[in-house]
Motif scaffolding. Structure first.
Motif, PDB file in Angstrom:
ATOM      1  N   GLN A 288       0.841  -1.205   0.000  1.00 41.61           N
ATOM      2  CA  GLN A 288       0.000   0.000   0.000  1.00 41.61           C
ATOM      3  C   GLN A 288       0.873   1.252   0.000  1.00 41.61           C
ATOM      4  O   GLN A 288       1.690   1.459   0.888  1.00 41.61           O
ATOM      5  N   LEU A 289       0.672   2.061  -1.036  1.00 43.96           N
ATOM      6  CA  LEU A 289       1.325   3.363  -1.099  1.00 43.96           C
ATOM      7  C   LEU A 289       0.241   4.402  -0.864  1.00 43.96           C
ATOM      8  O   LEU A 289      -0.564   4.699  -1.747  1.00 43.96           O
ATOM      9  N   SER A 290       0.200   4.925   0.340  1.00 44.14           N
ATOM     10  CA  SER A 290      -0.931   5.762   0.747  1.00 44.14           C
ATOM     11  C   SER A 290      -0.793   7.190   0.240  1.00 44.14           C
ATOM     12  O   SER A 290       0.301   7.703   0.030  1.00 44.14           O
ATOM     13  N   ALA A 291      -1.940   7.800   0.039  1.00 43.69           N
ATOM     14  CA  ALA A 291      -2.024   9.219  -0.263  1.00 43.69           C
ATOM     15  C   ALA A 291      -3.103   9.795   0.663  1.00 43.69           C
ATOM     16  O   ALA A 291      -4.186   9.233   0.784  1.00 43.69           O
ATOM     17  N   GLU A 292      -2.792  10.872   1.284  1.00 44.52           N
ATOM     18  CA  GLU A 292      -3.687  11.418   2.295  1.00 44.52           C
ATOM     19  C   GLU A 292      -5.029  11.841   1.698  1.00 44.52           C
ATOM     20  O   GLU A 292      -5.092  12.577   0.720  1.00 44.52           O
ATOM     21  N   ASN A 293      -6.110  11.309   2.297  1.00 38.16           N
ATOM     22  CA  ASN A 293      -7.479  11.708   1.946  1.00 38.16           C
ATOM     23  C   ASN A 293      -7.841  11.460   0.479  1.00 38.16           C
ATOM     24  O   ASN A 293      -8.681  12.157  -0.093  1.00 38.16           O
ATOM     25  N   SER A 294      -7.218  10.472  -0.150  1.00 43.77           N
ATOM     26  CA  SER A 294      -7.541  10.193  -1.548  1.00 43.77           C
ATOM     27  C   SER A 294      -8.727   9.241  -1.649  1.00 43.77           C
ATOM     28  O   SER A 294      -8.777   8.215  -0.964  1.00 43.77           O
ATOM     29  N   ASP A 295      -9.685   9.565  -2.509  1.00 41.52           N
ATOM     30  CA  ASP A 295     -10.812   8.673  -2.781  1.00 41.52           C
ATOM     31  C   ASP A 295     -10.471   7.667  -3.869  1.00 41.52           C
ATOM     32  O   ASP A 295     -11.249   6.755  -4.141  1.00 41.52           O
ATOM     33  N   TYR A 296      -9.306   7.841  -4.501  1.00 38.59           N
ATOM     34  CA  TYR A 296      -8.917   6.999  -5.629  1.00 38.59           C
ATOM     35  C   TYR A 296      -7.841   5.998  -5.209  1.00 38.59           C
ATOM     36  O   TYR A 296      -6.869   6.368  -4.544  1.00 38.59           O
ATOM     37  N   GLN A 297      -8.036   4.746  -5.601  1.00 38.29           N
ATOM     38  CA  GLN A 297      -7.045   3.706  -5.306  1.00 38.29           C
ATOM     39  C   GLN A 297      -6.784   2.880  -6.569  1.00 38.29           C
ATOM     40  O   GLN A 297      -7.703   2.297  -7.152  1.00 38.29           O
ATOM     41  N   TRP A 298      -5.545   2.834  -6.987  1.00 38.92           N
ATOM     42  CA  TRP A 298      -5.125   1.978  -8.092  1.00 38.92           C
ATOM     43  C   TRP A 298      -4.689   0.623  -7.528  1.00 38.92           C
ATOM     44  O   TRP A 298      -3.937   0.576  -6.558  1.00 38.92           O
ATOM     45  N   ILE A 299      -5.157  -0.449  -8.139  1.00 36.40           N
ATOM     46  CA  ILE A 299      -4.801  -1.803  -7.708  1.00 36.40           C
ATOM     47  C   ILE A 299      -4.078  -2.474  -8.867  1.00 36.40           C
ATOM     48  O   ILE A 299      -4.656  -2.648  -9.950  1.00 36.40           O
ATOM     49  N   ILE A 300      -2.831  -2.834  -8.647  1.00 33.99           N
ATOM     50  CA  ILE A 300      -2.014  -3.296  -9.769  1.00 33.99           C
ATOM     51  C   ILE A 300      -1.338  -4.644  -9.500  1.00 33.99           C
ATOM     52  O   ILE A 300      -0.851  -4.914  -8.406  1.00 33.99           O
ATOM     53  N   ASP A 301      -1.348  -5.463 -10.517  1.00 34.11           N
ATOM     54  CA  ASP A 301      -0.550  -6.687 -10.558  1.00 34.11           C
ATOM     55  C   ASP A 301       0.336  -6.548 -11.793  1.00 34.11           C
ATOM     56  O   ASP A 301      -0.140  -6.651 -12.919  1.00 34.11           O
ATOM     57  N   PRO A 302       1.614  -6.279 -11.588  1.00 32.34           N
ATOM     58  CA  PRO A 302       2.480  -5.982 -12.728  1.00 32.34           C
ATOM     59  C   PRO A 302       2.736  -7.168 -13.642  1.00 32.34           C
ATOM     60  O   PRO A 302       3.032  -6.998 -14.831  1.00 32.34           O
ATOM     61  N   LEU A 303       2.627  -8.388 -13.069  1.00 34.55           N
ATOM     62  CA  LEU A 303       2.892  -9.587 -13.859  1.00 34.55           C
ATOM     63  C   LEU A 303       2.079 -10.735 -13.281  1.00 34.55           C
ATOM     64  O   LEU A 303       2.536 -11.458 -12.393  1.00 34.55           O
TER      65      LEU A 303
END
Length: 267
Positions: free
Chosen positions: A71-86
């Motif tokens: 988890q790479l957090s960003a303060e108060n962000s409503d957006y979350q990217w979920i990634i599987d690079p491979l």
């Protein structure tokens, strides 16, 4: 194309270039074990770094959940990217040309954009919530099978949760006797994309992680598929237990699976 989907496509293609180049140079691939029956390569990490860099450049305030970086957090962000690079690392490491990049964007907990990219076949599966699913820019729809007879199903073995193997094999036997055939290809993201494209009629798997399935769930749903847990509910995001297909096939799959479920698989 939605602007955020466009950025996701750019990130997926950038990662795909890294993966395809490395696949042609296997002597440079380093394989490490990060858990029981769970492997990672230097290419997973490099591809994830490329994705994160692309996303952060466009949206520096968004949160990111990556399979390798966490988890790479960003303060108060409503957006979350979920990634599987491979997705399909074992295939990649063994030289089997079947793997993918998976990227999803959630807004306030709902998946809004999704990309699955197969860099070997140059197949790009995309979806935006409410706008349908596409393969290389062309609309795709899930298959129209009405019963299990004659269907081609896909699955993944519970290699991280072998305690479920007896129940899984009972389910497998029950379904195999009804369908035409079953595939276990090694990339859950591509399995879900193939259901969306009508290549597979149905799919089930135990214990998937969010990065395995987030993009594929939206692409499958936007192509007309139903996504449920093993009892027909919506707990799959927590349990990771997925059943996917058109409404008739999901009903048939759940009916055949029901008698073989342990209590833990019903949650």
């Amino acid at each position: 194309m939605h602007p955020m989907l466009n950025i996701a496509v750019r990130a997926a293609r950038n990662a795909g270039n890294v993966i395809a180049k490395s696949f042609s140079q296997p002597e440079n691939v380093e394989v490490m074990q990060k858990g029981a029956n769970d492997f990672v390569t230097n290419v997973d990490k490099e591809a994830e770094a490329v994705i994160i860099s692309t996303l952060k450049k466009a949206y520096p305030d968004h949160c990111i959940l990556g399979e390798e970086s966490g988890q790479l957090s960003a303060e108060n962000s409503d957006y979350q990217w979920i990634i599987d690079p491979l997705d399909g690392t074992t295939n990649f490491a063994k030289g089997v040309p079947h793997f993918s990049v998976s990227i999803a964007l959630r807004y306030r907990g709902k998946t809004e954009q999704a990309v699955i990219y197969d860099p070997i076949r140059d197949e790009l599966f995309t979806a935006s919530r409410g706008a349908g699913a596409q393969l290389n820019g062309y609309r795709i729809r899930t298959g129209q099978a009405r019963e299990l007879s004659g269907t081609l199903l896909a699955t993944g073995f519970p290699f991280r949760q072998k305690a479920h193997m007896d129940a899984y094999m009972n389910i497998f036997h029950s379904l195999f006797t009804e369908c035409s055939d079953i595939r276990r290809a090694g990339s859950a993201a591509l399995d879900l994309a193939y259901v969306a494209a009508g290549r597979y009629d149905g799919f089930w798997e135990i214990g998937l992680k969010p990065w395995d399935s987030a993009a594929g769930e939206l692409i499958a749903r936007e192509a007309g598929a139903i996504v449920t847990d093993f009892v027909g509910g919506h707990n799959f995001e927590k349990s990771g237990n997925l059943v996917v297909g058109n409404p008739r096939i999901v009903k048939a799959l759940l009916g055949k699976m029901r008698e073989h479920l342990t209590d833990s698989l019903k949650r």
